[in-house]
Design a protein around this motif. Structure first.
Motif, mmCIF file in Angstrom:
data_model
loop_
_atom_site.group_PDB
_atom_site.id
_atom_site.type_symbol
_atom_site.label_atom_id
_atom_site.label_comp_id
_atom_site.label_asym_id
_atom_site.label_seq_id
_atom_site.Cartn_x
_atom_site.Cartn_y
_atom_site.Cartn_z
ATOM 1 N N GLY A 149 0.811 -1.212 0.000
ATOM 2 C CA GLY A 149 0.000 0.000 0.000
ATOM 3 C C GLY A 149 0.843 1.260 0.000
ATOM 4 N N GLU A 150 1.932 1.252 0.761
ATOM 5 C CA GLU A 150 2.834 2.404 0.746
ATOM 6 C C GLU A 150 3.393 2.619 -0.655
ATOM 7 O OE1 GLU A 150 3.616 4.650 3.031
ATOM 8 O OE2 GLU A 150 2.169 3.731 4.381
ATOM 9 N N TYR A 151 3.717 1.546 -1.335
ATOM 10 C CA TYR A 151 4.269 1.650 -2.684
ATOM 11 C C TYR A 151 3.280 2.324 -3.629
ATOM 12 C CZ TYR A 151 8.254 -0.095 -5.375
ATOM 13 O OH TYR A 151 9.434 -0.200 -6.071
ATOM 14 N N TRP A 152 2.012 1.960 -3.497
ATOM 15 C CA TRP A 152 0.992 2.523 -4.377
ATOM 16 C C TRP A 152 0.611 3.939 -3.983
ATOM 17 C CZ3 TRP A 152 -2.941 0.180 -7.858
ATOM 18 C CH2 TRP A 152 -2.452 -0.975 -8.492
ATOM 19 N N VAL A 153 0.557 4.229 -2.689
ATOM 20 C CA VAL A 153 0.000 5.497 -2.220
ATOM 21 C C VAL A 153 1.072 6.560 -2.033
ATOM 22 C CG1 VAL A 153 -1.213 6.609 -0.299
ATOM 23 C CG2 VAL A 153 -1.972 4.386 -1.139
ATOM 24 N N ALA A 154 2.259 6.183 -1.594
ATOM 25 C CA ALA A 154 3.234 7.164 -1.126
ATOM 26 C C ALA A 154 4.394 7.412 -2.075
ATOM 27 C CB ALA A 154 3.788 6.723 0.238
ATOM 28 N N ARG A 155 4.309 6.902 -3.310
ATOM 29 C CA ARG A 155 5.334 7.195 -4.321
ATOM 30 C C ARG A 155 6.737 6.753 -3.888
ATOM 31 N NH1 ARG A 155 3.711 11.107 -8.195
ATOM 32 N NH2 ARG A 155 1.668 11.986 -7.775
ATOM 33 N N VAL A 156 6.854 5.569 -3.333
ATOM 34 C CA VAL A 156 8.180 5.055 -2.984
ATOM 35 C C VAL A 156 8.930 4.741 -4.265
ATOM 36 C CG1 VAL A 156 9.437 3.215 -1.815
ATOM 37 C CG2 VAL A 156 7.353 4.130 -0.805
ATOM 38 N N ASP A 157 10.164 5.219 -4.360
ATOM 39 C CA ASP A 157 10.969 5.019 -5.553
ATOM 40 C C ASP A 157 11.249 3.541 -5.771
ATOM 41 O OD1 ASP A 157 13.327 4.845 -7.323
ATOM 42 O OD2 ASP A 157 13.349 7.018 -7.131
ATOM 43 N N ALA A 158 11.134 3.090 -7.023
ATOM 44 C CA ALA A 158 11.333 1.673 -7.335
ATOM 45 C C ALA A 158 12.750 1.202 -7.027
ATOM 46 C CB ALA A 158 11.015 1.425 -8.807
ATOM 47 N N ALA A 159 13.717 2.115 -7.036
ATOM 48 C CA ALA A 159 15.099 1.716 -6.795
ATOM 49 C C ALA A 159 15.389 1.473 -5.318
ATOM 50 C CB ALA A 159 16.052 2.788 -7.325
ATOM 51 N N ARG A 160 14.471 1.854 -4.434
ATOM 52 C CA ARG A 160 14.724 1.742 -2.998
ATOM 53 C C ARG A 160 14.092 0.473 -2.434
ATOM 54 N NH1 ARG A 160 13.725 7.342 0.110
ATOM 55 N NH2 ARG A 160 15.394 6.507 1.410
ATOM 56 N N SER A 161 14.926 -0.369 -1.838
ATOM 57 C CA SER A 161 14.401 -1.471 -1.042
ATOM 58 C C SER A 161 14.029 -0.899 0.323
ATOM 59 C CB SER A 161 15.453 -2.569 -0.890
ATOM 60 O OG SER A 161 15.705 -3.196 -2.130
ATOM 61 N N PHE A 162 12.885 -1.301 0.834
ATOM 62 C CA PHE A 162 12.431 -0.696 2.083
ATOM 63 C C PHE A 162 11.601 -1.691 2.880
ATOM 64 C CE2 PHE A 162 8.652 -0.217 -0.429
ATOM 65 C CZ PHE A 162 7.588 -0.123 0.466
ATOM 66 N N ALA A 163 11.320 -1.334 4.119
ATOM 67 C CA ALA A 163 10.438 -2.130 4.972
ATOM 68 C C ALA A 163 9.408 -1.217 5.603
ATOM 69 C CB ALA A 163 11.233 -2.857 6.056
ATOM 70 N N ALA A 164 8.191 -1.715 5.687
ATOM 71 C CA ALA A 164 7.140 -1.042 6.445
ATOM 72 C C ALA A 164 7.019 -1.763 7.779
ATOM 73 C CB ALA A 164 5.817 -1.097 5.691
ATOM 74 N N LEU A 165 7.391 -1.095 8.868
ATOM 75 C CA LEU A 165 7.250 -1.670 10.204
ATOM 76 C C LEU A 165 5.827 -1.424 10.676
ATOM 77 C CD1 LEU A 165 10.614 -0.578 11.897
ATOM 78 C CD2 LEU A 165 10.129 -2.556 10.444
ATOM 79 N N TYR A 166 5.124 -2.488 10.989
ATOM 80 C CA TYR A 166 3.702 -2.407 11.299
ATOM 81 C C TYR A 166 3.476 -2.762 12.762
ATOM 82 C CZ TYR A 166 -1.357 -2.950 10.697
ATOM 83 O OH TYR A 166 -2.710 -2.813 10.785
ATOM 84 N N MET A 167 2.826 -1.853 13.504
ATOM 85 C CA MET A 167 2.486 -2.115 14.904
ATOM 86 C C MET A 167 0.971 -2.057 15.060
ATOM 87 S SD MET A 167 3.394 -0.087 18.466
ATOM 88 C CE MET A 167 5.170 -0.285 18.410
ATOM 89 N N GLY A 168 0.396 -3.189 15.406
ATOM 90 C CA GLY A 168 -1.024 -3.268 15.725
ATOM 91 C C GLY A 168 -1.150 -3.913 17.088
ATOM 92 N N THR A 169 -1.718 -5.122 17.137
ATOM 93 C CA THR A 169 -1.695 -5.875 18.394
ATOM 94 C C THR A 169 -0.320 -6.486 18.615
ATOM 95 O OG1 THR A 169 -2.515 -7.817 17.231
ATOM 96 C CG2 THR A 169 -4.148 -6.407 18.302
ATOM 97 N N GLY A 170 0.464 -6.616 17.549
ATOM 98 C CA GLY A 170 1.831 -7.124 17.622
ATOM 99 C C GLY A 170 2.718 -6.293 16.731
ATOM 100 N N LEU A 171 3.834 -6.885 16.298
ATOM 101 C CA LEU A 171 4.803 -6.191 15.461
ATOM 102 C C LEU A 171 5.129 -7.042 14.245
ATOM 103 C CD1 LEU A 171 7.157 -5.024 18.334
ATOM 104 C CD2 LEU A 171 6.078 -3.460 16.707
ATOM 105 N N GLY A 172 5.131 -6.433 13.073
ATOM 106 C CA GLY A 172 5.479 -7.134 11.845
ATOM 107 C C GLY A 172 6.218 -6.204 10.914
#
Length: 414
Positions: free
Chosen positions: A212-235
């Protein structure tokens, strides 16, 4: 209560390339990625962008035109013959994304160009059974599409987001949230597919949020990245070279189960000293409930019904408001999360971390600086990189949008 927000095509343009769920891109995917990123372009330009031969581009474009995925939008003058411009048809195909939260369900209808056409939220009724959950989701999907004004036959299917590993709700305290209704994600996927008649794809929340970040936030294709997700746990949703890294069983990115204390507490997963058990939202809430000062600062009633997300948000708000005991708890958690984030950055050579999910939405002002300090200390000195830590601007919808995007990519690539 259910609300529908038909927003039109308000979503920002997606990043330069779509994130794939599996495998490498074929000619069809590469052309669609280029069209999604570049807007109206000619066949000659598509060949230059993708590296495909002009013959391959011509053949694939012809099929995309026949399928109604691509449209011709005029001509551009050249020194020779004018070139026909092509673009993805904004109304060509759509997909529904559903994010199963512990208290609310978020549904979005997304176009193949990445725009959010409509959004719907509904509360999770107490004691909802598995059968009731499937029926409610099916009704929500129909309500979403009807409220959007979009044609039903344009929808290719449903992307379904669940929390945690691909298993049901755990019995241990702080265990995986599973899904509302306690239904296994695969069984829920199959049930929803049977009731709606649409293909349904299931994905975990962290991976879907990264897409979703890739589609919504214009993340550059050349950048490898991680989305750290915190809800009831961590992923963590990990994107490498334009592809979502999922692992053999779809469980890559279990950030919460990085071991940060070899002598630490037992974790519901069977391990010991996992980040989630040591410093996850449930661990922070448990410490706050056990501390009279922190409990009072966060206004946590000892006998009230417990919600990990809600209680953690209350602790985070108290910490931001100057509650010393709550701030100490959150800062202590942030130290461990930052150390695990540094390990993730080093393992995958990342230069971008996006904080997302309801937990980080409430606490990013405390976790973000801790992660930045930790990843920056050795990054520039030893590895010659600068890691950017940012907060999602689309945390509420990124998982659902990502699930819809994965479904669209899976169906349109065929």
């Amino acid at each position: 209560m259910t609300t529908v927000d038909s927003t039109g095509n308000l979503g920002p343009a997606p990043g330069p390339a779509a994130v794939r769920r599996r495998g490498g891109p074929g000619a069809r995917e590469r052309l669609m990625d280029a069209l999604r990123a570049s807007g109206p372009v000619s066949r000659v330009e598509l060949a230059a962008i993708t590296g495909l031969t002009e013959a391959s581009v011509s053949t694939t474009v012809r099929r995309l035109l026949q399928d109604g995925v691509v449209v011709e939008v005029g001509r551009t003058p050249t020194a020779g013959k004018p070139r026909t411009l092509l673009q993805l048809d904004p109304g060509g195909r759509t997909a529904v994304g559903i994010d199963l939260g512990p208290a609310t369900t978020t549904c979005v209808l997304t176009s193949q160009t990445g725009g959010v056409l409509a959004r719907l939220t509904s509360s999770v009724p107490p004691g909802e059974s598995a059968a009731q959950l499937v029926d409610r989701l099916a009704r929500d999907v129909e309500t979403l599409i009807e409220g959007s004004g979009e044609r039903r036959e344009r929808c290719l299917g449903i992307g379904l987001v669940y929390g945690g590993p691909r298993r049901g709700s755990g019995t241990a305290p702080g265990g995986p949230p599973g899904t509302p209704g306690g239904l296994e994600p695969e069984l829920l996927r199959a049930g929803l597919q049977e009731v709606t008649g649409w293909p349904v794809l299931a994905e975990n929340d962290a991976t879907a949020a990264a897409v979703g970040e890739y589609w919504v936030a214009r993340v550059d294709a050349a950048r490898s990245f991680a989305a750290l997700y915190m809800g009831t746990g961590l992923g963590a949703g990990i994107v490498l070279a334009g592809s979502a890294h999922r692992g053999a069983r779809g469980q890559a990115g279990e950030f919460g189960h990085v071991v940060v204390d070899v002598d630490g507490p037992s974790c519901w997963c069977g391990g010991q000293g996992c980040l989630e058990a040591v410093a996850g939202p449930a661990a922070v809430v448990a410490r706050a409930l056990a501390d009279p000062v922190a409990r009072a600062e966060a206004n946590l009633e000892p006998g009230a019904p417990r919600s990990t997300v809600g209680d953690f948000s209350a602790v985070a708000r108290a910490a931001r408001a100057g509650g010393g005991a709550c701030r100490a708890l959150v800062e202590g958690s942030a130290r461990y999360v930052a150390a695990a984030a540094e390990s993730l950055v080093n393992l995958f050579d990342l230069d971008l971390l996006v904080l997302t999910g309801p937990g980080f939405a409430a606490s990013s002002s405390l976790y973000g600086p801790a992660i930045t300090r930790r990843t920056g200390a050795a990054g520039s000195r030893a590895w010659g990189r600068a890691v950017t830590v940012t907060v999602s601007t689309a945390a509420a919808t990124a998982p659902a949008v990502g699930a819809a995007a994965l479904l669209l990519q899976d169906r349109l690539a065929r």
